[in-house]
Design a protein around this motif. Structure first.
Motif, mmCIF file in Angstrom:
data_model
loop_
_atom_site.group_PDB
_atom_site.id
_atom_site.type_symbol
_atom_site.label_atom_id
_atom_site.label_comp_id
_atom_site.label_asym_id
_atom_site.label_seq_id
_atom_site.Cartn_x
_atom_site.Cartn_y
_atom_site.Cartn_z
ATOM 1 N N GLY A 120 21.084 124.975 3.245
ATOM 2 C CA GLY A 120 22.063 125.687 4.084
ATOM 3 C C GLY A 120 21.472 125.880 5.465
ATOM 4 N N GLY A 121 20.493 126.775 5.548
ATOM 5 C CA GLY A 121 19.723 126.961 6.778
ATOM 6 C C GLY A 121 20.492 127.234 8.063
ATOM 7 N N PRO A 122 21.614 127.993 7.991
ATOM 8 C CA PRO A 122 22.367 128.208 9.232
ATOM 9 C C PRO A 122 21.641 129.172 10.166
ATOM 10 C CG PRO A 122 23.253 129.599 7.515
ATOM 11 C CD PRO A 122 22.200 128.741 6.866
ATOM 12 N N ASN A 123 21.869 128.997 11.460
ATOM 13 C CA ASN A 123 21.350 129.962 12.415
ATOM 14 C C ASN A 123 22.421 131.008 12.678
ATOM 15 O OD1 ASN A 123 18.943 128.576 12.551
ATOM 16 N ND2 ASN A 123 19.676 127.263 14.216
ATOM 17 N N VAL A 124 22.030 132.251 12.569
ATOM 18 C CA VAL A 124 22.966 133.362 12.667
ATOM 19 C C VAL A 124 23.529 133.470 14.082
ATOM 20 C CG1 VAL A 124 23.039 135.891 12.586
ATOM 21 C CG2 VAL A 124 21.882 134.603 10.799
ATOM 22 N N MET A 159 18.231 131.587 6.439
ATOM 23 C CA MET A 159 18.867 131.594 7.769
ATOM 24 C C MET A 159 17.852 131.641 8.913
ATOM 25 S SD MET A 159 21.697 134.513 7.100
ATOM 26 C CE MET A 159 20.632 135.474 6.050
ATOM 27 N N GLY A 160 18.269 131.097 10.035
ATOM 28 C CA GLY A 160 17.537 131.303 11.276
ATOM 29 C C GLY A 160 18.059 132.604 11.867
ATOM 30 N N ASP A 161 17.344 133.689 11.658
ATOM 31 C CA ASP A 161 17.908 134.987 12.018
ATOM 32 C C ASP A 161 16.927 135.830 12.831
ATOM 33 O OD1 ASP A 161 15.989 135.487 10.147
ATOM 34 O OD2 ASP A 161 17.270 136.578 8.751
ATOM 35 N N LEU A 322 6.383 131.280 15.410
ATOM 36 C CA LEU A 322 7.469 130.318 15.540
ATOM 37 C C LEU A 322 7.967 129.851 14.176
ATOM 38 C CD1 LEU A 322 5.914 127.117 17.191
ATOM 39 C CD2 LEU A 322 4.601 128.853 16.036
ATOM 40 N N TYR A 323 8.862 128.873 14.205
ATOM 41 C CA TYR A 323 9.480 128.317 12.986
ATOM 42 C C TYR A 323 8.413 128.049 11.911
ATOM 43 C CZ TYR A 323 12.869 125.097 10.662
ATOM 44 O OH TYR A 323 13.718 124.452 9.799
ATOM 45 N N ASN A 324 7.336 127.360 12.317
ATOM 46 C CA ASN A 324 6.242 127.049 11.374
ATOM 47 C C ASN A 324 5.685 128.307 10.724
ATOM 48 O OD1 ASN A 324 6.526 125.211 13.451
ATOM 49 N ND2 ASN A 324 4.466 124.405 13.212
ATOM 50 N N THR A 326 7.001 131.265 10.193
ATOM 51 C CA THR A 326 7.834 131.880 9.152
ATOM 52 C C THR A 326 7.889 130.998 7.918
ATOM 53 O OG1 THR A 326 9.728 131.037 10.359
ATOM 54 C CG2 THR A 326 9.350 133.380 10.460
ATOM 55 N N ASP A 327 7.899 129.679 8.097
ATOM 56 C CA ASP A 327 7.942 128.836 6.905
ATOM 57 C C ASP A 327 6.662 128.976 6.075
ATOM 58 O OD1 ASP A 327 10.338 127.596 6.221
ATOM 59 O OD2 ASP A 327 10.228 126.274 7.954
ATOM 60 N N LEU A 328 5.534 129.108 6.747
ATOM 61 C CA LEU A 328 4.280 129.308 6.006
ATOM 62 C C LEU A 328 4.315 130.656 5.282
ATOM 63 C CD1 LEU A 328 1.759 127.887 8.620
ATOM 64 C CD2 LEU A 328 2.255 126.934 6.365
ATOM 65 N N ILE A 344 11.929 123.034 -2.902
ATOM 66 C CA ILE A 344 12.616 121.868 -2.345
ATOM 67 C C ILE A 344 13.377 122.304 -1.098
ATOM 68 C CG2 ILE A 344 14.394 120.136 -2.807
ATOM 69 C CD1 ILE A 344 13.724 120.578 -5.834
ATOM 70 N N TYR A 345 13.177 121.582 -0.017
ATOM 71 C CA TYR A 345 13.845 121.915 1.245
ATOM 72 C C TYR A 345 14.846 120.830 1.602
ATOM 73 C CZ TYR A 345 9.932 125.154 1.904
ATOM 74 O OH TYR A 345 9.019 126.147 1.752
ATOM 75 N N ILE A 346 16.039 121.256 1.972
ATOM 76 C CA ILE A 346 17.063 120.288 2.352
ATOM 77 C C ILE A 346 17.400 120.491 3.834
ATOM 78 C CG2 ILE A 346 19.312 119.313 1.698
ATOM 79 C CD1 ILE A 346 17.723 119.903 -0.825
ATOM 80 N N THR A 347 17.012 119.550 4.664
ATOM 81 C CA THR A 347 17.409 119.611 6.082
ATOM 82 C C THR A 347 17.615 118.190 6.597
ATOM 83 O OG1 THR A 347 15.315 119.287 7.266
ATOM 84 C CG2 THR A 347 15.715 121.504 6.412
ATOM 85 N N ASP A 348 18.054 118.118 7.801
ATOM 86 C CA ASP A 348 18.166 116.867 8.526
ATOM 87 C C ASP A 348 16.836 116.096 8.448
ATOM 88 O OD1 ASP A 348 17.931 115.189 10.969
ATOM 89 O OD2 ASP A 348 19.888 116.068 11.404
ATOM 90 N N TYR A 354 7.829 117.610 10.495
ATOM 91 C CA TYR A 354 7.620 119.052 10.517
ATOM 92 C C TYR A 354 7.233 119.573 9.128
ATOM 93 C CZ TYR A 354 8.736 123.948 10.209
ATOM 94 O OH TYR A 354 8.648 125.285 9.925
ATOM 95 N N PHE A 355 8.001 119.187 8.117
ATOM 96 C CA PHE A 355 7.696 119.702 6.775
ATOM 97 C C PHE A 355 6.378 119.142 6.249
ATOM 98 C CE2 PHE A 355 12.117 121.185 6.724
ATOM 99 C CZ PHE A 355 11.893 122.474 6.260
ATOM 100 N N GLU A 356 6.088 117.897 6.593
ATOM 101 C CA GLU A 356 4.799 117.336 6.183
ATOM 102 C C GLU A 356 3.670 118.218 6.720
ATOM 103 O OE1 GLU A 356 4.442 114.619 4.165
ATOM 104 O OE2 GLU A 356 2.313 115.141 4.182
HETATM 105 N N1 ARG Z 1 17.542 126.981 10.535
HETATM 106 C C1 ARG Z 1 16.917 125.712 10.460
HETATM 107 C C2 ARG Z 1 17.612 124.739 11.397
HETATM 108 O O1 ARG Z 1 18.678 125.042 11.901
HETATM 109 C C3 ARG Z 1 16.945 125.143 9.059
HETATM 110 C C4 ARG Z 1 16.158 125.944 8.063
HETATM 111 C C5 ARG Z 1 15.650 125.097 6.947
HETATM 112 N N2 ARG Z 1 14.772 125.800 6.048
HETATM 113 C C6 ARG Z 1 13.519 126.120 6.317
HETATM 114 N N3 ARG Z 1 12.841 126.810 5.435
HETATM 115 N N4 ARG Z 1 12.910 125.724 7.422
HETATM 116 O O2 ARG Z 1 17.107 123.661 11.644
#
Ligand code: ARG
Length: 587
Positions: A120-124, A159-161, A322-324, A326-328, A344-348, A354-356
């Motif tokens: 899902g991963g939507p940004n708020v 979410m990106g919140d 940054l993004y990294n 919070t993911d860590l 399991i992460y589902i993104t573009d 990045y995930f690697e």
């Molecule tokens: N909010 C991120 C984006 O818009 C996706 C989040 C995916 N999940 C994660 N744990 N990084 O690209």
């Protein structure tokens, strides 16, 4: 239950052994010449080189050893040394009966694991748009497939919140309503329960603020300051953030619900902020992370890398996370809270690298053990008919809600066109069938590939589409209800030995279910479920067109037909549930 192809292979391997050859050569595959036979084994050819004899002699000896086998109806050795086989109808029927009587259709379930699916991963603060379709529905389907296979699966919307968008919204709000108590730092009273904006406001505020900040450096500075105030826990900003979250999350839930997408956790980047300071401190103390140009980084490259893998930045040079980061921290939290076997992460797919980096950094920093599987499913782009990323007619980004509505409206027109059907029912059916068109149109493609969003094709009742699958299920339902109207009782029926080729084909497809599910779960691949149900629907429809079912005079045989199609329906329904949609009663 053992997989059908494994059972067949075992039988042929035994025959190789009996004939004095090594068993490994007996591996069987589905025939690539279905006009000649159903299954084939090419092992004699490979063996011939080793034992310096004619392959046809080996094939003949093996065929002889299979003469009495109850698995096959016929076995034939053909030049230069192929073994062609057809399955015994009675053996096949036995197998399908067992499937129909077993829990989960007789599929052998793996050891149950705890699996977190991050999707899902939507940004708020922004409305969900077409870009949010794929992560939501691919993730949902993967979650459902893994659940079906007996795992404990936890879906997290993640979410990106927490970033600058929040500061932007707050800054714009302050411009418009400077007197709100949230901005008065001397205010000590309770804040209002009602948010000072609606979703519609929010959706307009964010783009406005974002545009202003690009033009006005001063505005941008204020937005950054607001972000910092939020992150430092300034009371009014936290209260305002709660309002933004409530309003957005409620709206997201409303739209995800239209897609049959449901999350167990509504976590996001903000959730794990509390873990960050200690995590970074420990990383520095252990020496895993070090300072580089003012930033804190973890080296993640390996000698075996064939491409450049840059270090994972944990803290930026200005001290911001940054993004990294919070993911860590999220990996750390998930390990502590859920002790998962997999994440399991589902993104573009553009986030592959990045995930690697993040996965390697997490492992290196000891946030997670190497027993935990971390995987990223990167998906491709949804394109318009012009081959470019999908846009609205005027070139804008389409809101997800409108995309869903659009396909459901088109479905409605189509349903009204064909039949004289009551309006309310037509709407209801159109919503269900329209959703199947959307989900199947996407999920039937291998996730990693780009695909063309073609509404007209997706809503067609013919071809490899969701509506075609549903049409097939509805057809079976209607036959079954007619059977019941004629006094038939389903509970006593049993699947019988196939009496014609299309019935046998239908049973062979059914018997390949466990193979499909094993592959789909291992590869996290909903498209394999789609390919299976398309084959199954085709096999059913051939059987239906070639066989008189309800008008069959032999009652016992009719009952066997009904039992078979009822089982077909059960399998189809279980599969579409894994894809995230359901079948209507009529269409
Ligand atoms: N909010 C991120 C984006 O818009 C996706 C989040 C995916 N999940 C994660 N744990 N990084 O690209």
């Amino acid at each position: 239950m053992e997989k059908l192809l494994d059972l067949i292979s075992k039988e042929v391997m035994d025959a190789f052994e009996k004939a004095g050859y090594k068993r490994e050569a007996g591996r069987v595959s589905v025939s690539n010449r279905p006009d000649l036979c159903e299954y084939q084994c090419n092992g004699a050819m490979a063996l011939a080189k080793e034992c310096k004899c004619a392959p046809i002699n080996i094939a003949n000896a093996v065929s002889d050893a299979l003469k009495e086998s109850r698995v096959f109806e016929s076995v034939e050795a053909v030049m230069p040394g192929f073994i062609n086989m057809n399955l015994s109808p009675a053996f096949l029927a036995d197998y399908v009966v067992k499937m129909s009587e077993s829990d989960k259709f007789g599929i052998d379930l793996p050891k149950s694991e705890t699996i977190i699916v991050d999707y899902g991963g939507p940004n708020v603060a922004k409305a969900l748009h077409v870009g949010h379709l794929r992560p939501a529905i691919i993730g949902e389907s993967i979650k459902r497939i893994l659940k079906f296979m007996g795992h404990k699966v936890i879906g997290d919307v993640h979410m990106g919140d927490w970033g600058t968008p929040m500061g932007l919204v707050m800054t714009e709000l302050r411009e418009r309503k400077p007197d709100l108590p949230y901005f008065d730092e001397s205010y000590t009273g309770e804040y209002p329960k009602e948010p000072p904006f609606t979703v519609a406001d929010l959706e307009e505020i964010y783009p406005t603020a974002s545009a202003k900040s690009k033009e006005d450096p001063d505005y941008k500075a204020r937005a950054l300051e607001a972000t910092l105030k939020l992150q430092n826990g300034v009371r009014g900003y936290r209260a305002l953030w709660d309002h933004i979250m409530n309003v957005s999350v409620n709206d997201m839930k409303r739209i995800y619900e239209k897609l049959n997408v449901e999350f167990d956790l509504w976590n996001g980047e903000s959730t794990v902020q509390y873990l960050i300071p200690d995590m970074v401190k420990e990383m520095k103390e252990s020496g895993v992370a070090y300072e580089s140009d003012g930033a804190i980084v973890i080296d993640v490259k390996k000698d075996t890398d064939t491409k450049e893998i840059p270090p994972c930045i944990v803290v930026k040079s200005d001290g911001a996370s940054l993004y990294n980061t919070t993911d860590l921290a999220t990996i750390k939290e998930r390990v502590i809270k859920y002790d998962p076997d997999q994440m399991i992460y589902i993104t573009d797919k553009r986030q592959d690298l990045y995930f690697e980096q993040v996965f390697r950094a997490a492992l290196k920093a000891g946030l997670v053990s190497d027993k935990v599987t971390l995987s990223h499913i990167g998906f491709g782009t949804m394109n318009g008919k012009d081959g470019k990323p999908f846009k609205t007619r005027d070139g804008g980004v389409m809101r997800l809600e409108y995309l869903i509505k659009d396909i459901q409206d088109k479905m409605y027109e189509k349903i009204k066109e064909n039949k004289n059907i009551d309006d309310v029912e037509a709407r209801k059916t159109a919503d269900i069938v329209g959703l199947s068109a959307l989900l199947y149109g996407d999920l039937s493609n291998q996730a990693v590939k780009d695909y063309v969003f073609d509404v007209d094709r997706f809503i067609s009742f013919e071809g490899n589409t969701g509506p075609y699958i549903l049409y097939t299920i509805v057809r079976i339902k209607s036959i079954i209800s007619k059977y019941k109207e004629q006094g038939g009782d389903l509970s006593t029926l049993k699947i019988g030995t196939p009496v014609n080729a299309s019935q046998k084909d239908l049973m062979k497809v059914l018997a390949s279910l466990s193979q499909t599910m094993e592959g789909a779960a291992a590869e996290l691949a909903p498209h394999r479920v789609c390919a299976f149900i398309y084959d199954l629907a085709n096999a059913f429809n051939s059987f239906y067109h070639e066989t008189k079912i309800l008008s069959e005079e032999n009652e016992a045989r009719k009952g066997e037909f009904i039992a078979l199609i009822n089982f077909t329906k059960n399998v189809l329904e279980a599969c579409i549930d894994m894809l995230g949609f359901e079948a209507p009663e009529r269409m």
